[in-house]
Write a protein that holds these residues in place. Structure first.
Motif, PDB file in Angstrom:
ATOM      1  N   SER A   1       4.442-127.986  21.054  1.00 32.53           N
ATOM      2  CA  SER A   1       5.871-128.596  21.050  1.00 32.53           C
ATOM      3  C   SER A   1       6.083-129.555  19.741  1.00 32.53           C
ATOM      4  N   ALA A   2       7.212-128.876  19.168  1.00 35.26           N
ATOM      5  CA  ALA A   2       7.541-129.808  17.779  1.00 35.26           C
ATOM      6  C   ALA A   2       7.997-131.131  18.111  1.00 35.26           C
ATOM      7  N   PRO A   3       8.807-131.501  19.128  1.00 36.91           N
ATOM      8  CA  PRO A   3       9.046-132.954  19.276  1.00 36.91           C
ATOM      9  C   PRO A   3       8.043-133.748  19.728  1.00 36.91           C
ATOM     10  N   MET A   4       6.890-133.128  20.543  1.00 33.18           N
ATOM     11  CA  MET A   4       5.573-133.934  20.823  1.00 33.18           C
ATOM     12  C   MET A   4       4.804-134.289  19.744  1.00 33.18           C
TER      13      MET A   4
ATOM     14  N   ILE B   1      -3.313-128.035  15.375  1.00 29.43           N
ATOM     15  CA  ILE B   1      -2.747-128.640  16.644  1.00 29.43           C
ATOM     16  C   ILE B   1      -2.591-127.850  17.794  1.00 29.43           C
ATOM     17  N   THR B   2      -3.042-128.185  18.789  1.00 22.10           N
ATOM     18  CA  THR B   2      -2.889-127.242  20.007  1.00 22.10           C
ATOM     19  C   THR B   2      -2.176-127.931  21.304  1.00 22.10           C
ATOM     20  N   ASN B   3      -2.058-127.168  22.509  1.00 26.08           N
ATOM     21  CA  ASN B   3      -1.480-127.751  23.475  1.00 26.08           C
ATOM     22  C   ASN B   3      -2.519-128.318  24.519  1.00 26.08           C
ATOM     23  N   GLY B   4      -3.027-129.340  24.122  1.00 25.07           N
ATOM     24  CA  GLY B   4      -4.017-130.005  24.841  1.00 25.07           C
ATOM     25  C   GLY B   4      -5.275-129.536  24.400  1.00 25.07           C
ATOM     26  N   ALA B   5      -6.286-130.171  24.816  1.00 25.03           N
ATOM     27  CA  ALA B   5      -7.776-129.785  24.316  1.00 25.03           C
ATOM     28  C   ALA B   5      -8.110-128.808  24.952  1.00 25.03           C
TER      29      ALA B   5
ATOM     30  N   ARG C   1       0.579-133.199  26.387  1.00 28.70           N
ATOM     31  CA  ARG C   1      -0.185-132.035  25.934  1.00 28.70           C
ATOM     32  C   ARG C   1      -0.563-131.699  24.446  1.00 28.70           C
ATOM     33  N   VAL C   2      -0.897-132.726  23.765  1.00 30.92           N
ATOM     34  CA  VAL C   2      -1.188-132.390  22.161  1.00 30.92           C
ATOM     35  C   VAL C   2      -2.634-132.756  22.041  1.00 30.92           C
ATOM     36  N   GLY C   3      -3.244-131.544  21.675  1.00 32.53           N
ATOM     37  CA  GLY C   3      -4.767-131.567  21.314  1.00 32.53           C
ATOM     38  C   GLY C   3      -4.953-131.110  19.713  1.00 32.53           C
ATOM     39  N   TRP C   4      -6.061-130.931  19.368  1.00 28.65           N
ATOM     40  CA  TRP C   4      -6.538-130.286  18.104  1.00 28.65           C
ATOM     41  C   TRP C   4      -7.931-129.833  18.298  1.00 28.65           C
TER      42      TRP C   4
ATOM     43  N   LEU D   1      10.151-124.484  12.617  1.00 28.74           N
ATOM     44  CA  LEU D   1       8.884-123.690  11.900  1.00 28.74           C
ATOM     45  C   LEU D   1       8.080-124.474  11.079  1.00 28.74           C
ATOM     46  N   ASN D   2       8.347-125.737  10.576  1.00 29.37           N
ATOM     47  CA  ASN D   2       7.506-126.759   9.900  1.00 29.37           C
ATOM     48  C   ASN D   2       6.403-126.948  10.848  1.00 29.37           C
ATOM     49  N   ASN D   3       6.438-126.739  12.227  1.00 25.75           N
ATOM     50  CA  ASN D   3       5.404-127.270  13.211  1.00 25.75           C
ATOM     51  C   ASN D   3       4.736-126.056  13.489  1.00 25.75           C
ATOM     52  N   LEU D   4       4.966-125.147  13.230  1.00 24.43           N
ATOM     53  CA  LEU D   4       4.189-123.906  13.682  1.00 24.43           C
ATOM     54  C   LEU D   4       2.635-123.948  13.295  1.00 24.43           C
ATOM     55  N   PRO D   5       1.783-123.255  14.082  1.00 27.67           N
ATOM     56  CA  PRO D   5       0.295-123.339  13.452  1.00 27.67           C
ATOM     57  C   PRO D   5       0.070-123.475  11.923  1.00 27.67           C
ATOM     58  N   PRO D   6      -0.487-124.435  11.481  1.00 34.09           N
ATOM     59  CA  PRO D   6      -1.496-125.108  12.234  1.00 34.09           C
ATOM     60  C   PRO D   6      -1.115-126.406  12.652  1.00 34.09           C
ATOM     61  N   GLY D   7       0.124-126.897  12.731  1.00 38.64           N
ATOM     62  CA  GLY D   7       0.660-127.878  13.449  1.00 38.64           C
ATOM     63  C   GLY D   7       1.486-128.947  12.072  1.00 38.64           C
ATOM     64  N   ASN D   8       1.828-129.864  12.814  1.00 39.16           N
ATOM     65  CA  ASN D   8       2.778-131.005  12.044  1.00 39.16           C
ATOM     66  C   ASN D   8       1.833-131.592  10.987  1.00 39.16           C
ATOM     67  N   GLU D   9       2.116-131.429   9.784  1.00 36.98           N
ATOM     68  CA  GLU D   9       1.422-132.100   8.686  1.00 36.98           C
ATOM     69  C   GLU D   9       0.927-133.243   8.598  1.00 36.98           C
ATOM     70  N   ALA D  10       1.933-134.320   9.015  1.00 37.62           N
ATOM     71  CA  ALA D  10       1.576-135.817   9.066  1.00 37.62           C
ATOM     72  C   ALA D  10       0.492-136.046  10.233  1.00 37.62           C
ATOM     73  N   LEU D  11       0.593-135.369  11.218  1.00 38.78           N
ATOM     74  CA  LEU D  11      -0.148-135.439  12.199  1.00 38.78           C
ATOM     75  C   LEU D  11      -1.608-135.249  11.823  1.00 38.78           C
ATOM     76  N   ARG D  12      -1.813-133.956  11.235  1.00 37.16           N
ATOM     77  CA  ARG D  12      -2.689-133.450  10.855  1.00 37.16           C
ATOM     78  C   ARG D  12      -3.756-134.483   9.778  1.00 37.16           C
ATOM     79  N   LYS D  13      -3.021-134.795   8.791  1.00 40.37           N
ATOM     80  CA  LYS D  13      -3.317-135.724   7.884  1.00 40.37           C
ATOM     81  C   LYS D  13      -3.879-137.141   8.481  1.00 40.37           C
ATOM     82  N   THR D  14      -3.179-137.502   9.516  1.00 35.08           N
ATOM     83  CA  THR D  14      -3.540-138.827  10.298  1.00 35.08           C
ATOM     84  C   THR D  14      -5.034-138.535  11.049  1.00 35.08           C
TER      85      THR D  14
END
Length: 482
Positions: free
Chosen positions: A345-348, A173-177, A320-323, A141-154
């Motif tokens: 994908s949350a693990p990715m 955060i999206t499934n690739g570009a 397959r991680v984009g944004w 649930l925490n990694n549903l759109p808009p995506g992982n908070e730590a990754l978006r902050k980075t």
């Protein structure tokens, strides 16, 4: 003639005579002082002028190198400055070409991806393993759109390093570009709308236009200078264009990067007409030289640029991680994502956030750029040996694609089918335009380690082209060939 001008002329003559080949290191400033008998200031002035003229390039803490030599590709005889296509139909052909690259026995000159051996796979697997062991039920649930908070902050911090203020809340955060680009186009258009694209362009733009039932307005794009802004301005006056899809850095397939001034002019022109810019920027980390080029988003004043990128071309393809840094469109893109793929994908996401936290990413990027530049030079020199007279290779200061023009009588779709019989793939020009004007062009992937197999494949490719030039007939036409 001043002494520095004498040295400039001497080095230019040496480069023209191929005493120094593109990518080779020149004598250092102090070595050149000894060789020439000139002062250090004179030599520095000569090198700076040569660099400004594009003859050489400097690399921080490394020295000066001969710059890739641009061969000025001609515009096709049938080339139109602006080309309107009411209905794009190219997805089937692109699918067939991409599927052929999956065969492990194929020499993948037609591939869209770099050699995965260049990626830090062990470190990434360690990060994936670490987060897998600590996954909690709430992480989905925490990694549903808009995506992982730590990754978006980075990601927001990396924008800030270039002087671009992007809030983590503007990033999805999206499934690739490709999903980022698809969702961005869907967010700002409706079926039947007009969309401006480059010509030639990344085939993904054509696929999205076909899927969303849009109309393509293709604007001439020069291999050295990029899109023709005058023609774009005229197109904006003629048609009710809703969006513009562009690659401003390391454009695929031609490789050019727009100058800072041209990016600024592009954004100002589109904002004047209230047209959204969907900026496909997946290759921006793969620059050669000292400074990372700014995206067009750096020049927006009206939150008009949806900046899309991913880790697939510079870190790991399989995750397959984009944004998309979507600004005012972020909420709409989140809703569209929830209605289609739900989430990335949350693990990715967690694994990438973990890896980026180790601060190994920039070290990896430096090594990657160095390897890609070396391999690109090797591939270009090999192709120069094996391709027939009349072939031209457009090089660029980054990425891993070479855009190649063959004599007009060569059809690269036919060449593609012939090469495939010998387990060699290329990306024919037909993939990059809704018309047929690039029928004698093809894109070449230089990211793979240059070894005996690659050399033999390049030699075979040259022989196949020579056979076609000699007018040999009897080759059966296949579906999709012209």
């Amino acid at each position: 003639m001043a002494k520095y001008q004498q040295l400039i002329a001497q080095i230019q003559q040496q480069i023209s005579a191929e005493l120094w080949l593109p990518g080779e290191k020149l004598p250092s400033l102090r070595e050149q002082v000894t060789l020439s008998g000139m002062s250090l200031m004179t030599v520095m002035h000569a090198y700076q002028v040569l660099e400004s003229q594009g003859w050489i390039q400097s690399r921080p803490q490394s020295g000066y190198y001969v710059a890739p030599r641009a061969e000025f590709l001609s515009q096709p005889a049938s080339h139109q400055k602006v080309q309107l296509t009411e209905s794009v139909d190219i997805n089937g052909f692109i699918f067939d070409v991409l599927q052929a690259c999956r065969d492990p026995k194929i020499v993948p000159f037609g591939s869209a991806f770099p050699d995965p051996e260049l990626f830090p796979q062990r470190q990434l697997m360690r990060s994936l393993s670490a987060v897998s062991h600590s996954l909690k039920p709430a992480d989905a649930l925490n990694n549903l759109p808009p995506g992982n908070e730590a990754l978006r902050k980075t990601l927001a911090q990396r924008y800030a390093l270039q002087g671009i203020q992007v809030s983590p809340d503007e990033i999805v955060i999206t499934n690739g570009a490709m999903e980022a680009l698809n969702l961005s186009m869907q967010a700002v258009t409706e079926p039947g709308d007009y969309v401006a694209i480059e010509n030639p362009c990344f085939y993904g733009a054509l696929q999205v236009i076909e899927r969303l039932q849009l109309k393509a307005v293709a604007i001439a794009t020069d291999p050295q200078h990029g899109i023709d802004l005058d023609e774009l301005a005229r197109a904006l006056e003629r048609w009710p264009i809703k969006a513009c899809w562009m690659m401003t850095n390391q454009q695929n397939p031609v490789g050019c990067t727009l100058t800072r001034d041209k990016k600024q002019q592009l954004v100002a022109l589109l904002e004047q007409h209230q047209v959204s810019l969907i900026e496909d920027d997946v290759y921006s980390e793969l620059y050669f030289g000292g400074d990372k080029p700014l995206p067009a988003k750096a020049f927006e004043k009206q939150s008009s640029v949806l900046h899309c990128s991913s880790f697939s071309k510079n870190l790991v393809a399989g995750f397959r991680v984009g944004w998309v840094a979507a600004g005012k469109h972020a909420q709409r893109i989140q809703r569209l994502q929830l209605m289609s793929t739900l989430s990335t994908s949350a693990p990715m996401q967690l694994a990438l956030a973990n890896y980026l936290g180790t601060r190994s990413y920039d070290s990896h990027l430096r090594k990657l750029r160095q390897a890609l530049e070396q391999r690109k030079n090797q591939a270009r020199l090999s192709l120069k040996r094996h391709l027939p007279l009349g072939a031209k290779i457009n090089d660029s200061q980054g990425g891993y694609f070479l855009w190649i023009e063959l004599p007009a009588q060569i059809n690269t779709t036919e060449l593609y089918y012939r090469a495939l019989q010998h387990k060699i793939s290329i990306a024919p020009g037909k993939m990059f335009s809704s018309g047929e004007q690039y029928a004698n062009y093809f894109r070449f992937n230089s990211a793979w380690e240059w070894n005996a197999t690659q050399e033999a494949a390049a030699e075979k490719l040259g022989k196949l082209i020579a056979e076609m030039l000699q007018g040999q007939t009897g080759w059966p036409q296949e579906d999709g060939g012209d």
